[in-house]
Write an enzyme that holds these catalytic residues in place. Structure first.
Site, mmCIF file in Angstrom:
data_model
loop_
_atom_site.group_PDB
_atom_site.id
_atom_site.type_symbol
_atom_site.label_atom_id
_atom_site.label_comp_id
_atom_site.label_asym_id
_atom_site.label_seq_id
_atom_site.Cartn_x
_atom_site.Cartn_y
_atom_site.Cartn_z
ATOM 1 N N GLY A 1 -6.500 5.033 0.036
ATOM 2 C CA GLY A 1 -7.836 5.034 0.601
ATOM 3 C C GLY A 1 -8.706 3.975 -0.045
ATOM 4 O O GLY A 1 -8.382 2.783 -0.048
ATOM 5 N N TYR B 1 0.829 -1.199 0.000
ATOM 6 C CA TYR B 1 0.000 0.000 0.000
ATOM 7 C C TYR B 1 0.868 1.256 0.000
ATOM 8 O O TYR B 1 1.839 1.367 0.749
ATOM 9 C CB TYR B 1 -0.906 0.017 1.244
ATOM 10 C CG TYR B 1 -1.715 1.295 1.369
ATOM 11 C CD1 TYR B 1 -2.836 1.500 0.590
ATOM 12 C CD2 TYR B 1 -1.325 2.300 2.254
ATOM 13 C CE1 TYR B 1 -3.572 2.665 0.677
ATOM 14 C CE2 TYR B 1 -2.050 3.474 2.362
ATOM 15 C CZ TYR B 1 -3.170 3.658 1.574
ATOM 16 O OH TYR B 1 -3.882 4.824 1.663
#
Length: 566
Positions: free
Chosen positions: A129, A122
């Site tokens: 998000g 990530y």
């Protein structure tokens, strides 16, 4: 070799531990030797006896203990609220230690390895998000970081002051230097050069919900460093960011993979504003004790309630400390007061709560500030990115250290605590200006009617106290889901920090009014004098009293009253 940061009379020194057997006594002696060199104090000219406390926690250390046994990791490099405020004032420049450089390089190697091996992590090769499941091709990873910063620049409102922007940048550098962000040493060095040249981005004060950190303000901070938007420096004023950087011989940042999210994730706006609020609260809390002592004298109160025996049986640290401060400036064998001596035989046995309970009310404010300061200092020295890089294990882990609940809750508590100084001060002003309570002329003026005296200053104090009561409503009890439900609990810490600062400012202003009123009240007790320390405070206010007599509309806060008494 590991080093310890040692504070000697407000100056920091980096002292090597010289192996595992070095004692606290040895560290302190070496720090004092360096202090002597800086202050040009010859050996033997000034005897130096000392004790040492931990930065984090404040515990007293035994001289014979080994440093490695009693010091924790956060004692070795520890940024305090006072340090950060000094950095904001432009009093220091920043330089990375070799240890910090090594940590930054090691964490960047983890990021580079992740990209080479095509691992999915990530913030490195995914969207953000709600788009965390979207994979980004390798050739677009740089554009991903640039887009993130640009799209996150959605703040509104007035820009932070130069000092507050400098604090924000200094604190972000401190976090990046911990080696858990994955930023490259080249990029971090460029940011440090911008700080040292005071090239400061335009950062609007509103727009953060305090999780995932202070995204919008930190994005604006990064945007200027990228040469986009507006930037300020002492040489250029506000101008185009690229032109400001180039005018100082600096190159705009070209973000590498992971560096965009490394620059914008964290609680640095909450924490930097919180550090300022803490430092100002510490200063005004000390001033409040002197001002209250002046009011007590002007109202011919008794000092009996401050007897040490009273506070020894309820030994809250703040209460005991405030009582001791009051005793140090009020009537005693050391500092006699003619005013106090004049009413020794009066029939009044006790005062109203706003006078009698000063140690209890001011004391808990001091304890509140101490609690908040400790928590904010921990936050200043924490890694609050997401994801975090751990070079030792080669892992990059998504977590929640960016969540601002800790500083948000603490700053709500600070506002509630420090406001009580405003509350009790306004009530003391009422006692000073009300002849039924003070036995002094109404509104502290001889020509009542022709002159309104302190009638309207008291109204101002009442207005500020009332406004602060509304500001003390905790912001951190609120939460709104953002990022399409991904960020479904937020801290609202940015507002907690901004309103804490407003409450502290109101306290400063109300206490300034009380200070002026108390000094005016002393005029009606002349030729009797108060104690020597309080007379010095009175003399400090003489220029301000002259302005008032001449009709000048301004009330000026007198800073650092305790320095007058040193």
């Amino acid at each position: 070799m590991r080093c310890v940061s040692v504070n000697v009379r407000g100056q920091w020194f980096r002292v090597p531990t010289s192996g595992p057997s070095v004692s606290i006594q040895g560290l302190g002696s070496e720090a004092l030797q360096r202090y002597r060199l800086v202050r040009k104090i010859e050996d033997g000219k000034e005897k130096m006896e000392f004790s040492m406390r931990r930065c984090g926690g404040g515990e007293l250390l035994h001289p014979q203990d080994r440093a490695e046994d009693v010091l924790e990791d956060n004692d070795f490099i520890h940024l305090t609220t006072a340090d950060l405020v000094s950095l904001g004032q432009g009093l220091f420049k920043i330089k990375l230690t070799p240890e910090a450089e090594g940590r930054v390089k090691a964490s960047r190697e983890v990021i580079d390895a992740t990209i080479r091996e095509n691992r999915v992590v990530y913030g490195i090769n995914t969207g953000f998000g709600k788009f965390a499941q979207t994979l980004i091709p390798k050739e677009q990873l740089i554009q991903l970081q640039t887009n993130l910063v640009r799209s996150t620049c959605a703040g509104v409102g007035a820009p932070l002051s130069v000092e507050r922007t400098r604090m924000l940048l200094a604190l972000r550098i401190n976090v990046l230097a911990k080696g858990h962000s994955g930023i490259s040493l080249e990029t971090l060095d460029a940011i440090i050069k911008a700080f040292n040249a005071s090239c400061l981005s335009w950062v609007p004060e509103k727009g953060t919900v305090g999780a995932s950190g202070d995204l919008a303000p930190l994005a604006h901070l990064a945007l200027g460093l990228m040469g986009e938007g507006r930037m300020w420096s002492p040489r250029s004023g506000w101008a185009d960011a690229k032109a400001v950087l180039e005018g100082h011989g600096l190159t705009p940042l070209m973000l590498k993979p992971k560096e965009g999210i490394a620059l914008i994730n964290g609680t640095q706006l909450i924490s930097s504003l919180g550090a300022e609020a803490v430092e100002r609260a510490l200063a005004v809390a000390k001033q409040a004790d002197i001002i209250a002592a002046l009011t007590l004298e002007a109202l011919r109160g008794t000092t009996k309630a401050f007897n040490s025996a009273v506070h020894a049986v309820r030994p809250h640290p703040g209460q005991v400390e405030v009582a001791a401060r009051l005793r140090s400036v009020l009537h005693s064998d050391v500092f006699p007061s003619q005013i106090s001596e004049s009413h020794e035989l009066c029939t009044r046995v006790q005062d109203a709560y706003t006078l009698r309970c000063i140690p209890q009310v001011h004391g808990v404010v001091n304890d509140t500030i101490a609690f908040v300061q400790k928590l904010i200092c921990t936050e200043l020295n924490s890694a609050t990115d997401n994801p975090l890089v751990f070079a030792e294990s080669g892992e990059t882990i998504s977590g929640g250290n960016f969540h601002g609940e800790y500083p948000a809750k603490a700053l709500d508590y600070l506002a509630i605590g420090v406001h009580e100084l405003c509350n009790i001060s306004e009530r003391r002003i009422e006692r000073l200006v009300n002849p039924a309570l003070s036995e002094l002329p109404a509104f502290l003026v001889r020509d009542g009617g022709l002159n309104c005296g302190f009638m309207i200053p008291h109204c101002t104090a009442a207005a500020l106290a009332s406004e602060s009561k509304a500001l003390c409503h905790p912001s951190s009890i609120d939460s709104l889901s953002t990022s399409a439900g991904t960020e479904d609990h937020v801290s609202m810490g940015g507002w907690a920090a901004r309103k804490a600062l407003r409450v502290v400012e109101h306290v400063e202003q109300v206490l300034a009014i009380e200070l002026l009123a108390a000094c005016q009240a002393l005029e009606f007790l002349r030729p009797l004098k108060t104690t020597t320390p309080l007379e010095k405070v009175y003399e400090l206010l003489l220029p301000t009293k002259k302005w008032i007599k001449e009709g000048h509309p301004c009330l000026r806060t007198t800073d650092h009253l305790w320095e007058v008494l040193d």
